[in-house]
Design a protein around this motif. Structure first.
Motif, PDB file in Angstrom:
ATOM      1  N   UNK A 197     -13.824 -35.891 -59.860  1.00  0.00           N
ATOM      2  CA  UNK A 197     -12.932 -36.913 -59.329  1.00  0.00           C
ATOM      3  C   UNK A 197     -13.601 -37.725 -58.227  1.00  0.00           C
ATOM      4  N   UNK A 198     -14.444 -37.090 -57.422  1.00  0.00           N
ATOM      5  CA  UNK A 198     -15.090 -37.798 -56.315  1.00  0.00           C
ATOM      6  C   UNK A 198     -16.070 -38.849 -56.837  1.00  0.00           C
ATOM      7  N   UNK A 199     -16.791 -38.534 -57.905  1.00  0.00           N
ATOM      8  CA  UNK A 199     -17.681 -39.522 -58.524  1.00  0.00           C
ATOM      9  C   UNK A 199     -16.885 -40.705 -59.058  1.00  0.00           C
ATOM     10  N   UNK A 200     -15.727 -40.410 -59.641  1.00  0.00           N
ATOM     11  CA  UNK A 200     -14.870 -41.478 -60.158  1.00  0.00           C
ATOM     12  C   UNK A 200     -14.394 -42.378 -59.028  1.00  0.00           C
ATOM     13  N   UNK A 201     -14.065 -41.786 -57.880  1.00  0.00           N
ATOM     14  CA  UNK A 201     -13.647 -42.570 -56.719  1.00  0.00           C
ATOM     15  C   UNK A 201     -14.774 -43.477 -56.228  1.00  0.00           C
ATOM     16  N   UNK A 202     -15.977 -42.922 -56.189  1.00  0.00           N
ATOM     17  CA  UNK A 202     -17.152 -43.702 -55.780  1.00  0.00           C
ATOM     18  C   UNK A 202     -17.356 -44.879 -56.732  1.00  0.00           C
ATOM     19  N   UNK A 203     -17.323 -44.616 -58.032  1.00  0.00           N
ATOM     20  CA  UNK A 203     -17.545 -45.669 -59.032  1.00  0.00           C
ATOM     21  C   UNK A 203     -16.456 -46.725 -58.971  1.00  0.00           C
ATOM     22  N   UNK A 204     -15.248 -46.316 -58.647  1.00  0.00           N
ATOM     23  CA  UNK A 204     -14.146 -47.257 -58.532  1.00  0.00           C
ATOM     24  C   UNK A 204     -14.409 -48.267 -57.415  1.00  0.00           C
ATOM     25  N   UNK A 205     -14.892 -47.767 -56.291  1.00  0.00           N
ATOM     26  CA  UNK A 205     -15.212 -48.660 -55.173  1.00  0.00           C
ATOM     27  C   UNK A 205     -16.364 -49.590 -55.527  1.00  0.00           C
ATOM     28  N   UNK A 206     -17.360 -49.073 -56.231  1.00  0.00           N
ATOM     29  CA  UNK A 206     -18.503 -49.893 -56.642  1.00  0.00           C
ATOM     30  C   UNK A 206     -18.060 -50.994 -57.598  1.00  0.00           C
ATOM     31  N   UNK A 207     -17.143 -50.692 -58.498  1.00  0.00           N
ATOM     32  CA  UNK A 207     -16.665 -51.695 -59.451  1.00  0.00           C
ATOM     33  C   UNK A 207     -16.019 -52.876 -58.740  1.00  0.00           C
ATOM     34  N   UNK A 208     -15.344 -52.615 -57.637  1.00  0.00           N
ATOM     35  CA  UNK A 208     -14.759 -53.712 -56.865  1.00  0.00           C
ATOM     36  C   UNK A 208     -15.854 -54.589 -56.264  1.00  0.00           C
ATOM     37  N   UNK A 209     -16.955 -53.979 -55.841  1.00  0.00           N
ATOM     38  CA  UNK A 209     -18.075 -54.750 -55.296  1.00  0.00           C
ATOM     39  C   UNK A 209     -18.695 -55.678 -56.328  1.00  0.00           C
ATOM     40  N   UNK A 210     -18.566 -55.339 -57.595  1.00  0.00           N
ATOM     41  CA  UNK A 210     -19.170 -56.137 -58.664  1.00  0.00           C
ATOM     42  C   UNK A 210     -18.302 -57.318 -59.080  1.00  0.00           C
ATOM     43  N   UNK A 211     -17.086 -57.387 -58.562  1.00  0.00           N
ATOM     44  CA  UNK A 211     -16.176 -58.477 -58.906  1.00  0.00           C
ATOM     45  C   UNK A 211     -16.695 -59.824 -58.396  1.00  0.00           C
ATOM     46  N   UNK A 231     -28.789 -35.934 -53.458  1.00  0.00           N
ATOM     47  CA  UNK A 231     -27.455 -36.509 -53.591  1.00  0.00           C
ATOM     48  C   UNK A 231     -27.505 -37.790 -54.428  1.00  0.00           C
ATOM     49  N   UNK A 232     -26.844 -37.810 -55.582  1.00  0.00           N
ATOM     50  CA  UNK A 232     -26.862 -38.988 -56.461  1.00  0.00           C
ATOM     51  C   UNK A 232     -26.174 -40.183 -55.812  1.00  0.00           C
ATOM     52  N   UNK A 233     -25.110 -39.923 -55.065  1.00  0.00           N
ATOM     53  CA  UNK A 233     -24.433 -41.031 -54.378  1.00  0.00           C
ATOM     54  C   UNK A 233     -25.368 -41.665 -53.355  1.00  0.00           C
ATOM     55  N   UNK A 234     -26.073 -40.827 -52.620  1.00  0.00           N
ATOM     56  CA  UNK A 234     -27.019 -41.334 -51.619  1.00  0.00           C
ATOM     57  C   UNK A 234     -28.086 -42.200 -52.295  1.00  0.00           C
ATOM     58  N   UNK A 235     -28.597 -41.730 -53.413  1.00  0.00           N
ATOM     59  CA  UNK A 235     -29.605 -42.503 -54.140  1.00  0.00           C
ATOM     60  C   UNK A 235     -29.035 -43.833 -54.616  1.00  0.00           C
ATOM     61  N   UNK A 236     -27.779 -43.801 -55.036  1.00  0.00           N
ATOM     62  CA  UNK A 236     -27.142 -45.036 -55.510  1.00  0.00           C
ATOM     63  C   UNK A 236     -27.004 -46.071 -54.401  1.00  0.00           C
ATOM     64  N   UNK A 237     -26.576 -45.631 -53.210  1.00  0.00           N
ATOM     65  CA  UNK A 237     -26.341 -46.612 -52.144  1.00  0.00           C
ATOM     66  C   UNK A 237     -27.637 -47.081 -51.498  1.00  0.00           C
ATOM     67  N   UNK A 238     -28.700 -46.283 -51.617  1.00  0.00           N
ATOM     68  CA  UNK A 238     -29.974 -46.676 -51.000  1.00  0.00           C
ATOM     69  C   UNK A 238     -30.922 -47.354 -51.983  1.00  0.00           C
ATOM     70  N   UNK A 239     -30.622 -47.251 -53.272  1.00  0.00           N
ATOM     71  CA  UNK A 239     -31.497 -47.860 -54.280  1.00  0.00           C
ATOM     72  C   UNK A 239     -30.709 -48.799 -55.200  1.00  0.00           C
ATOM     73  N   UNK A 240     -29.922 -48.242 -56.097  1.00  0.00           N
ATOM     74  CA  UNK A 240     -29.230 -49.049 -57.107  1.00  0.00           C
ATOM     75  C   UNK A 240     -28.329 -50.110 -56.497  1.00  0.00           C
ATOM     76  N   UNK A 241     -27.549 -49.732 -55.506  1.00  0.00           N
ATOM     77  CA  UNK A 241     -26.586 -50.654 -54.902  1.00  0.00           C
ATOM     78  C   UNK A 241     -26.953 -50.988 -53.459  1.00  0.00           C
TER      79      UNK A 241
END
Length: 259
Positions: A197-211, A231-241
């Protein structure tokens, strides 16, 4: 990396991050749930007489069913299924009887899970004037172009963003504001753990950023995502996003007043 993400990581790893965050998300468990004593009396009678169908019928009237079973939700939505599926009823009741009445009451009156209490906390924090101004209703928000934070439910914010800013997601928002005549929209999440559920919450917030909207987009995220390592979330915010405005609520005020 985004400046505000970097500040958030530094705050989480060098300062009293959790102590300060508790002012925003005071995750104090609620007291036990209230149980309708009339319903509970009928539960006890059905339990003692081992009337399986009646026992399930009464327990389904309570806010919290005492055991986790994949078939309970179906029975809750279709009471007629109780009569048609006696083996399922008997199987579930077997688990219930094994608890004993005292444990059964305890299960039915358990406090709400902490993560289900988190939602309103961010809004309560905004209403405490933590960002320097008191949130206002939609009429006042629309009446001028002063710095303002919109006070309203998810739908009120989403409707405003849809009508005025080109927001197209069929999803509510946690934050709509205007600073220095610039509109800001975003979602706020407290990510307490990894996975599910926490990953889903993270992805939900990211989807709003893509609007694609006529506003500054932010993700107000707190919790485990600022812990480095595997931490995959950490990698996402420091690299992908890394180019998105992802930040802790603890640096939000500074961000808004620099717009």
């Amino acid at each position: 990396m985004n400046h505000w993400t970097q500040l958030s990581i530094e705050y989480a790893n060098q300062k009293s991050y959790l102590d300060d965050l508790f002012r925003i998300y005071p995750t104090i468990p609620e007291g036990i749930r209230d149980i309708d004593q009339n319903v509970w009396s009928r539960v006890e009678r059905a339990y003692n007489s081992q009337d399986n169908q009646q026992l399930i019928t009464e327990l389904l009237q309570l806010e919290l069913f005492p055991i986790k079973d994949s078939y309970v939700a179906y029975l809750k939505h279709d009471k007629t299924a109780l009569q048609r599926n006696p083996q399922t009823v008997n199987r579930i009741c077997g688990q219930i009887y094994s608890l004993g009445l005292d444990k059964l009451y305890e299960r039915c009156s358990q406090p709400k899970e902490t993560n289900r209490q988190i939602g309103p906390m961010f809004r309560n924090w905004l209403n405490s004037k933590a960002l320097g101004i008191t949130p206002v209703g939609i009429e006042e928000f629309l009446s001028n172009d002063n710095d303002a934070i919109l006070d309203g439910g998810d739908k009120v914010m989403a409707d405003f963003a849809s009508e005025h800013l080109g927001y197209n997601r069929n999803k509510g928002l946690d934050f709509v504001a205007r600073f220095n005549k610039k509109y800001v929209i975003g979602e706020a999440k407290f990510l307490t753990d990894f996975g599910g559920h926490q990953n889903a919450q993270f992805n939900d917030a990211i989807d709003t950023l893509k609007e694609e909207v006529n506003a500054v987009k932010i993700a107000i995220l707190d919790g485990v995502l600022y812990i480095g390592g595997g931490n995959k979330m950490y990698k996402s915010i420091t690299e992908t996003y890394c180019n998105y405005n992802i930040m802790s609520s603890l640096v939000l005020r500074e961000f808004l007043y620099t717009l």
